[in-house]
Write a protein that holds these residues in place. Structure first.
Motif, short mmCIF file in Angstrom:
data_model
loop_
_atom_site.label_atom_id
_atom_site.label_comp_id
_atom_site.label_asym_id
_atom_site.label_seq_id
_atom_site.Cartn_x
_atom_site.Cartn_y
_atom_site.Cartn_z
N GLU A 1 54.79 25.55 -11.26
CA GLU A 1 53.37 25.65 -11.62
C GLU A 1 52.95 27.11 -11.77
OE1 GLU A 1 51.22 23.43 -8.65
OE2 GLU A 1 51.60 21.52 -9.68
N GLU A 2 53.42 27.96 -10.87
CA GLU A 2 53.11 29.39 -10.94
C GLU A 2 53.69 30.01 -12.21
OE1 GLU A 2 51.12 31.15 -8.81
OE2 GLU A 2 50.71 29.20 -7.91
N ILE A 3 54.90 29.58 -12.58
CA ILE A 3 55.54 30.10 -13.78
C ILE A 3 54.74 29.70 -15.01
CG2 ILE A 3 57.61 29.88 -15.24
CD1 ILE A 3 59.18 29.57 -12.50
N VAL A 4 54.37 28.43 -15.10
CA VAL A 4 53.60 27.94 -16.25
C VAL A 4 52.24 28.63 -16.32
CG1 VAL A 4 52.47 25.89 -17.23
CG2 VAL A 4 54.83 25.73 -16.37
N GLU A 5 51.58 28.80 -15.18
CA GLU A 5 50.27 29.46 -15.16
C GLU A 5 50.38 30.94 -15.53
OE1 GLU A 5 47.18 28.15 -15.05
OE2 GLU A 5 48.33 26.29 -15.21
N ALA A 6 51.43 31.60 -15.06
CA ALA A 6 51.62 33.02 -15.40
C ALA A 6 51.83 33.17 -16.91
CB ALA A 6 52.80 33.61 -14.64
N ALA A 7 52.55 32.24 -17.51
CA ALA A 7 52.77 32.30 -18.97
C ALA A 7 51.43 32.22 -19.71
CB ALA A 7 53.71 31.18 -19.41
N LYS A 8 50.53 31.38 -19.21
CA LYS A 8 49.20 31.27 -19.82
C LYS A 8 48.38 32.54 -19.56
CE LYS A 8 48.92 26.27 -19.18
NZ LYS A 8 48.29 25.21 -18.37
N LYS A 9 48.37 32.97 -18.31
CA LYS A 9 47.55 34.12 -17.91
C LYS A 9 47.92 35.39 -18.67
CE LYS A 9 46.43 36.98 -13.91
NZ LYS A 9 46.63 37.20 -12.48
N PHE A 10 49.21 35.60 -18.90
CA PHE A 10 49.66 36.82 -19.56
C PHE A 10 49.89 36.63 -21.05
CE2 PHE A 10 50.55 37.54 -15.11
CZ PHE A 10 50.08 38.82 -14.94
N ASP A 11 49.44 35.49 -21.57
CA ASP A 11 49.52 35.20 -23.01
C ASP A 11 50.95 35.36 -23.54
OD1 ASP A 11 48.35 34.35 -25.38
OD2 ASP A 11 47.91 36.39 -26.05
#
Length: 145
Positions: free
Chosen positions: A97-107
Motif C-alpha cells: 500500500e505504501e509503494i502504491v501510494e508513493a507512486a501516486k504521491k510522487f507522480d
C-alpha cells in the motif's frame, strides 16, 4: 516516456541488482528515481515472565538505521550517475500500500521492483509484495529478478 521511476528497496542483494538496473534505465530516459523502503512495525508483543522480551524502541531505532542505509545506497548510485533522486522511508504493516501510494504521491510513471520469487509455503507465509503491487496499481511495473 518515463520521467519518474519508483524503486522500492529492502537492502537485499536482489534490490541492489534492481538499483543498478534502475539507474541505467533512468539514465536512458533522463528520469528521476524515487526510492522507498517500508519498515514493518514489530509484529509480536513482548512477552513477560520468562518469555523473550524484545525492546520495541530499540527495534524501531535499528529498523530506521537499516532503512536509512538502504536509501543511502540507492542515493549514492543515483548521485554517481548524475540522476535526480528522492528517498522515502515509511512505516506500515502493508508495504504494498505504501509503494502504491508513493507512486501516486510522487507522480511516478513506472514502478521497478525486485521479486524474490518465493514459491510454495514461503510465498504463503512471506507473501508477495510484488504480486500485491501488481494487483493494486494501474502503473506499469517492471519486475526484476
Amino acid at each position: 516516456m518515463f520521467n519518474t521511476i519508483l524503486l522500492p528497496t529492502d537492502g537485499s542483494d536482489l534490490s541492489d541488482k534492481a538499483t543498478a538496473t534502475a539507474v541505467e534505465f533512468a539514465k536512458l530516459h533522463r528520469a528521476k528515481i524515487v526510492s522507498i523502503t517500508v519498515i514493518q512495525p514489530l509484529p509480536l508483543a513482548s512477552m513477560g515472565d520468562g518469555g523473550a522480551v524484545i525492546d520495541s524502541g530499540q527495534f524501531a531505532v535499528k529498523m530506521q538505521e537499516a532503512a536509512r542505509a538502504y536509501i543511502d545506497k540507492v542515493a549514492a548510485a543515483a548521485r554517481a550517475a548524475d540522476i535526480p533522486f528522492e528517498g522515502v522511508i515509511s512505516v506500515s504493516h502493508t508495504p504494498y500500500e505504501e509503494i502504491v501510494e508513493a507512486a501516486k504521491k510522487f507522480d511516478c510513471d513506472l514502478i521497478m521492483m525486485a521479486s524474490h520469487g518465493h514459491k510454495g509455503i514461503n510465498k504463503l507465509l512471506l507473501g508477495s509484495q510484488t504480486d500485491k503491487v501488481l494487483a493494486h496499481t494501474t502503473l506499469p511495473v517492471l519486475v526484476l529478478r
